[in-house]
Design a protein around this motif. Structure first.
Motif, PDB file in Angstrom:
ATOM      1  N   ALA A   1       0.834  -1.204   0.000  1.00 28.47           N
ATOM      2  CA  ALA A   1       0.000   0.000   0.000  1.00 28.47           C
ATOM      3  C   ALA A   1       0.871   1.258   0.000  1.00 28.47           C
ATOM      4  N   ALA A   2       1.945   1.228   0.767  1.00 28.15           N
ATOM      5  CA  ALA A   2       2.861   2.372   0.806  1.00 28.15           C
ATOM      6  C   ALA A   2       3.551   2.560  -0.544  1.00 28.15           C
ATOM      7  N   TYR A   3       3.918   1.450  -1.177  1.00 28.34           N
ATOM      8  CA  TYR A   3       4.563   1.512  -2.493  1.00 28.34           C
ATOM      9  C   TYR A   3       3.611   2.107  -3.533  1.00 28.34           C
ATOM     10  N   PHE A   4       2.366   1.635  -3.538  1.00 28.79           N
ATOM     11  CA  PHE A   4       1.390   2.154  -4.495  1.00 28.79           C
ATOM     12  C   PHE A   4       1.131   3.647  -4.244  1.00 28.79           C
ATOM     13  N   LYS A   5       0.978   4.018  -2.984  1.00 28.28           N
ATOM     14  CA  LYS A   5       0.732   5.419  -2.644  1.00 28.28           C
ATOM     15  C   LYS A   5       1.904   6.295  -3.090  1.00 28.28           C
ATOM     16  N   ALA A   6       3.120   5.822  -2.854  1.00 26.83           N
ATOM     17  CA  ALA A   6       4.316   6.576  -3.251  1.00 26.83           C
ATOM     18  C   ALA A   6       4.393   6.754  -4.765  1.00 26.83           C
ATOM     19  N   ASN A   7       3.738   5.838  -5.493  1.00 25.88           N
ATOM     20  CA  ASN A   7       3.730   5.909  -6.954  1.00 25.88           C
ATOM     21  C   ASN A   7       2.436   6.503  -7.493  1.00 25.88           C
ATOM     22  N   GLY A   8       1.630   7.100  -6.617  1.00 27.50           N
ATOM     23  CA  GLY A   8       0.415   7.791  -7.026  1.00 27.50           C
ATOM     24  C   GLY A   8      -0.703   6.885  -7.494  1.00 27.50           C
TER      25      GLY A   8
ATOM     26  N   SER B   1      -3.786   4.006  -6.359  1.00 25.01           N
ATOM     27  CA  SER B   1      -4.546   3.395  -5.277  1.00 25.01           C
ATOM     28  C   SER B   1      -4.994   2.008  -5.718  1.00 25.01           C
ATOM     29  N   ARG B   2      -5.135   1.138  -4.754  1.00 22.34           N
ATOM     30  CA  ARG B   2      -5.595  -0.219  -5.058  1.00 22.34           C
ATOM     31  C   ARG B   2      -6.968  -0.139  -5.714  1.00 22.34           C
TER      32      ARG B   2
END
Length: 135
Positions: free
Chosen positions: A98-105, A107-108
């Motif tokens: 989740a942190a990785y996806f958020k850092a890459n803009g 969302s799941r």
């Protein structure tokens, strides 16, 4: 004094095998943990993005290599399986993802964002990208 030094040396030699046998948790082995993270992220991308699929044979070989690394480091099948089945480890990996996806803009559940991220990973030939292919 000499006897005390000799006794200390014997004690130190006797405890070396026990120290060598102590292994960190698999979560603390970067080669394994980062590899499992790459698999988890690639899996999330391919499940969400309809334009990207998994390189199943590549993913299987990669998983086998992670297992072989762990075994070469002295982990047993039972220890590896316990790590993979651990609810705490699954939750930790999910939070890391989740942190990785958020850092890459991203969302799941966002197909467009996941597709863009997947294509970027493929383009840069990252470990995540190596597990994916564009349809």
């Amino acid at each position: 004094m000499r006897k005390l030094q000799h006794a200390a040396a014997i004690l130190a030699c006797a405890t070396l095998p026990a120290l060598a046998a102590a292994k960190p948790p698999l979560r603390d082995v970067p080669q394994v943990d980062n590899g499992l993270f790459a698999v988890a992220v690639a899996n999330e991308i391919r499940k969400t993005c309809p334009d990207i699929s998994a390189r199943m044979f590549t993913a299987w070989r990669f998983a086998q290599s992670l297992e072989a690394k762990a075994k070469a480091m002295g982990y047993t099948d039972a220890e590896i399986e316990a790590h993979l089945d651990s609810d705490a480890e699954k939750a930790r990996m999910k939070a890391r993802g989740a942190a990785y996806f958020k850092a890459n803009g991203v969302s799941r559940g966002d197909p467009q964002g996941m597709c863009a991220l997947g294509r970027a990973e493929i383009q840069k030939s990252s470990q995540i990208g190596a597990l994916l292919k564009a349809k």
